[in-house]
Write a protein that holds these residues in place. Structure first.
Motif, PDB file in Angstrom:
ATOM      1  N   GLY A 208       0.813  -1.214   0.000  1.00 11.22           N
ATOM      2  CA  GLY A 208       0.000   0.000   0.000  1.00 11.22           C
ATOM      3  C   GLY A 208       0.843   1.259   0.000  1.00 11.22           C
ATOM      4  N   VAL A 209       1.952   1.241   0.737  1.00  3.91           N
ATOM      5  CA  VAL A 209       2.843   2.393   0.790  1.00  3.91           C
ATOM      6  C   VAL A 209       3.432   2.690  -0.585  1.00  3.91           C
ATOM      7  CG1 VAL A 209       5.133   3.101   1.602  1.00  3.91           C
ATOM      8  CG2 VAL A 209       3.420   2.319   3.238  1.00  3.91           C
ATOM      9  N   PHE A 210       3.886   1.643  -1.292  1.00  3.95           N
ATOM     10  CA  PHE A 210       4.485   1.860  -2.610  1.00  3.95           C
ATOM     11  C   PHE A 210       3.438   2.327  -3.624  1.00  3.95           C
ATOM     12  CE2 PHE A 210       8.143  -0.311  -0.917  1.00  3.95           C
ATOM     13  CZ  PHE A 210       9.197   0.188  -1.665  1.00  3.95           C
ATOM     14  N   VAL A 211       2.212   1.809  -3.516  1.00  4.71           N
ATOM     15  CA  VAL A 211       1.149   2.275  -4.408  1.00  4.71           C
ATOM     16  C   VAL A 211       0.827   3.742  -4.129  1.00  4.71           C
ATOM     17  CG1 VAL A 211      -1.286   2.010  -5.001  1.00  4.71           C
ATOM     18  CG2 VAL A 211       0.151  -0.013  -4.727  1.00  4.71           C
ATOM     19  N   LEU A 212       0.734   4.093  -2.841  1.00  6.83           N
ATOM     20  CA  LEU A 212       0.451   5.479  -2.467  1.00  6.83           C
ATOM     21  C   LEU A 212       1.571   6.408  -2.935  1.00  6.83           C
ATOM     22  CD1 LEU A 212      -1.385   7.454  -0.884  1.00  6.83           C
ATOM     23  CD2 LEU A 212      -0.015   6.935   1.144  1.00  6.83           C
ATOM     24  N   THR A 217       3.459  11.126  -5.800  1.00  7.58           N
ATOM     25  CA  THR A 217       4.744  11.737  -6.150  1.00  7.58           C
ATOM     26  C   THR A 217       4.833  11.919  -7.662  1.00  7.58           C
ATOM     27  OG1 THR A 217       5.787   9.549  -6.257  1.00  7.58           O
ATOM     28  CG2 THR A 217       5.916  10.745  -4.158  1.00  7.58           C
ATOM     29  N   PRO A 218       5.807  12.721  -8.129  1.00  6.24           N
ATOM     30  CA  PRO A 218       6.002  12.865  -9.577  1.00  6.24           C
ATOM     31  C   PRO A 218       6.310  11.514 -10.214  1.00  6.24           C
ATOM     32  CG  PRO A 218       7.204  14.556  -8.382  1.00  6.24           C
ATOM     33  CD  PRO A 218       6.695  13.593  -7.349  1.00  6.24           C
ATOM     34  N   ALA A 228       8.475   6.094  -0.225  1.00  8.11           N
ATOM     35  CA  ALA A 228       8.046   4.767   0.220  1.00  8.11           C
ATOM     36  C   ALA A 228       8.970   4.206   1.307  1.00  8.11           C
ATOM     37  CB  ALA A 228       7.984   3.812  -0.966  1.00  8.11           C
ATOM     38  N   ILE A 229      10.273   4.349   1.129  1.00  9.55           N
ATOM     39  CA  ILE A 229      11.211   3.761   2.097  1.00  9.55           C
ATOM     40  C   ILE A 229      11.073   4.409   3.474  1.00  9.55           C
ATOM     41  CG2 ILE A 229      13.665   3.472   2.649  1.00  9.55           C
ATOM     42  CD1 ILE A 229      14.155   3.057  -0.339  1.00  9.55           C
TER      43      ILE A 229
END
Length: 257
Positions: A208-212, A217-218, A228-229
């Motif tokens: 979910g974090v990487f999708v968000l 973000t650009p 994400a990290i």
């Protein structure tokens, strides 16, 4: 007649209490607006310097002599003034949150007030840290990526207003994203989730974090990873702090009175 007056007394007291709360709310709102006004008045003389400071991450990566443009005649004036207003709001955020805290604090229990103050201070600090992270690390890398891999036939001539909107979105995205530990701690303290459930959902949270990050973000890998990290690390921090606070609250509740 006396009985009728006695029956009306609780309703009258309730109305008086509501009026008192509305008066207090108005007072807090006025004080908050005054604080923003004072910050804005103090920053207005530095409007040009503030915008130049914000433009530095991109200007430093443009060819020598390249500057921003204004797509409309008023853009060169309104963009810096708009930025100054947001900086004043940013600077006055602790004062505004204090006014909100002062309004709701009388209705909280002692234990709730004891937990709320650290959470409030942490929320302010994490938002500032997120914005600083975006300015000093994310923006230079994003603009370096965008200016390096553009075709030679395309010249970057950024519009003052569009650049400001772009950077404000980045600041807001990173500032809010860095609030993740506070949000998790609040959910744990409310009993809506447990630290164990958060640990078990770690895989879903990372996805979910990487999708968000890809959405807000650009469209470049660098900014997505740089959002994400830290969010993954903050998720782990939220679990640790939430576990510790939950245990502390349970121990305090279990103590004999």
């Amino acid at each position: 007649m006396d009985r009728a007056m006695n029956r009306a007394t609780p309703e009258h007291d309730s109305e008086s209490t509501l009026i008192d709360h509305l008066i207090e709310l108005r007072s807090r709102l006025v004080r908050g607006l005054i604080g923003v006004g004072v910050a804005l008045a103090a920053l207005l003389p530095f409007t040009t310097r503030i915008y130049n400071w914000l433009a530095e991450p991109l200007i430093a990566r443009l060819p020598a002599g390249e500057t921003f443009i204004a797509m409309n005649p008023a853009g060169a004036f309104f963009a810096p003034v708009k930025l100054t207003f947001f900086v004043a709001l940013f600077a006055a955020a602790p004062w505004l949150l204090y006014q909100a805290w002062a309004f709701v604090a009388p209705g909280l229990y002692q234990r709730e007030r004891k937990l709320a103050m650290p959470l409030l201070a942490s929320a302010i600090s994490l938002f500032y840290i997120g914005c600083a992270f975006a300015y000093f690390l994310v923006l230079p890398m994003v603009f370096n990526f965008l200016t390096t891999f553009k075709p030679d036939v395309i010249a970057i001539t950024p519009d003052a207003g569009s650049y400001l909107d772009f950077v404000l979105v980045i600041f807001l995205a990173f500032g809010i994203s860095f609030e993740l530990p506070v949000a998790l701690v609040i959910l744990v303290l409310l009993g809506w989730v447990t630290p164990q459930q958060l640990r078990e959902s770690r895989g879903y949270a990372i996805v979910g974090v990487f999708v968000l990050a890809a959405i807000i973000t650009p469209p470049d890998v660098i900014s997505q990873l740089m959002l994400a990290i830290p969010m993954c690390l903050l998720y782990e921090a939220g679990i640790i702090v939430g576990s510790w606070l939950k245990k502390s609250v349970e121990d305090e509740t279990a103590e004999p009175r």
